[in-house]
Write a protein that holds these residues in place. Structure first.
Motif, mmCIF file in Angstrom:
data_model
loop_
_atom_site.group_PDB
_atom_site.id
_atom_site.type_symbol
_atom_site.label_atom_id
_atom_site.label_comp_id
_atom_site.label_asym_id
_atom_site.label_seq_id
_atom_site.Cartn_x
_atom_site.Cartn_y
_atom_site.Cartn_z
ATOM 1 N N ASP A 1 -0.828 4.911 -4.823
ATOM 2 C CA ASP A 1 -2.269 4.854 -5.204
ATOM 3 C C ASP A 1 -2.185 4.757 -6.805
ATOM 4 O O ASP A 1 -3.280 4.240 -7.073
ATOM 5 C CB ASP A 1 -2.962 6.200 -4.667
ATOM 6 N N ASP B 1 0.754 -1.216 -0.070
ATOM 7 C CA ASP B 1 -0.030 0.004 -0.069
ATOM 8 C C ASP B 1 0.694 1.165 -0.059
ATOM 9 O O ASP B 1 0.282 2.296 0.784
ATOM 10 C CB ASP B 1 -1.076 0.036 1.178
ATOM 11 N N THR C 1 -2.091 -0.047 -3.613
ATOM 12 C CA THR C 1 -3.416 -0.023 -2.810
ATOM 13 C C THR C 1 -4.414 -0.550 -3.554
ATOM 14 O O THR C 1 -4.374 -0.454 -4.900
ATOM 15 C CB THR C 1 -3.735 1.124 -2.361
#
Length: 245
Positions: free
Chosen positions: A108, A105, A134
């Protein structure tokens, strides 16, 4: 294969004179289509794999990205990128794509421009991207089109008068190493079929959301030498995907 032709001084000097190297995204024939596939960067953490001179990193920062990390194997490329970049949200790191091992994660959005045909194992790259992206994150990239990489020489077939007769396509289903001549130098690339690119994404947890075989931006057809010939065969493949789960 971690080939680093771009730190060869002669090759780097030739590449630096390329229109897209000098003028950036505005001289990239595919940019008008690629930017349509890019997500909203506002507040996003972005990774650019094979960032080169940093043009896409700078663009992401201008579009509101919270942070942008550009990675590349070439120190010469990164030196130019750092010189061109003024946004404090952008940083650069020397790293081969095969060595990526970011925490879960971490990002993005992951983008890449014309890098994945330099590595033999696209599945490994997809897994590494999936590990650090993510859930629901965007993965957008361009590669040289399989029609462009199949034969290997990446040059036209010429008629007896020296005119460009046709673009040769052969050994399409024989994936693997190709010896191409780029800017007068021998460069190793790895041909992959369209099936391999798309099915690998699906098998590694991505949903394909966009696919474009871009034609050149019309305004470049008469301003960039040789650009009209890009209408005769696809040179690039643009893909947008999302991480599922």
């Amino acid at each position: 294969m971690k080939e680093n032709k771009y730190d060869d001084q002669k090759f780097f000097e030739e590449y630096s004179r390329f229109p897209r190297s000098v003028e950036g995204l505005s001289a990239a024939g595919e940019w008008h289509e690629l930017k349509k596939l890019l997500p909203n960067f506002t507040g996003k953490r972005v990774l650019d794999i094979g960032c080169g001179f940093g043009w896409h990193c700078i663009y992401a920062a201008e579009q509101g990205a919270a942070s942008v990390l550009g990675t590349d194997i070439s120190e010469k490329m990164l030196a130019v990128a750092r010189e061109k970049t003024h946004a404090p949200s952008v940083s650069y790191q020397r790293m081969a794509m095969e060595d990526m091992a970011f925490a879960q994660d971490s990002f993005d959005v992951v983008i890449s421009s014309l890098a994945f045909h330099y590595t033999p194992d696209f599945g490994d790259i997809c897994r590494r991207v999936g590990d650090c992206l993510t859930a629901g994150g965007d993965f957008v990239f361009s590669v040289e089109h399989p029609v462009f990489t199949a034969y290997g020489t990446q040059d036209w077939s010429y008629d007896p008068a020296g005119n460009r007769d046709h673009w040769p396509v052969d050994r399409y289903f024989e994936e693997g190493r190709r010896d191409a001549v780029f800017l007068g130098e021998h460069v190793t690339k790895f041909h992959k079929t369209l099936t391999t690119y798309l099915n690998t994404l699906l098998k590694t947890g991505f949903a394909v959301t966009g696919l474009v075989e871009p034609q050149p931006e019309p305004g470049l057809l008469d301003t960039v030498p040789g650009m009209r010939d890009e209408l005769r065969r696809p040179m690039m493949l643009l893909v947008a995907a999302k991480k599922q789960g």
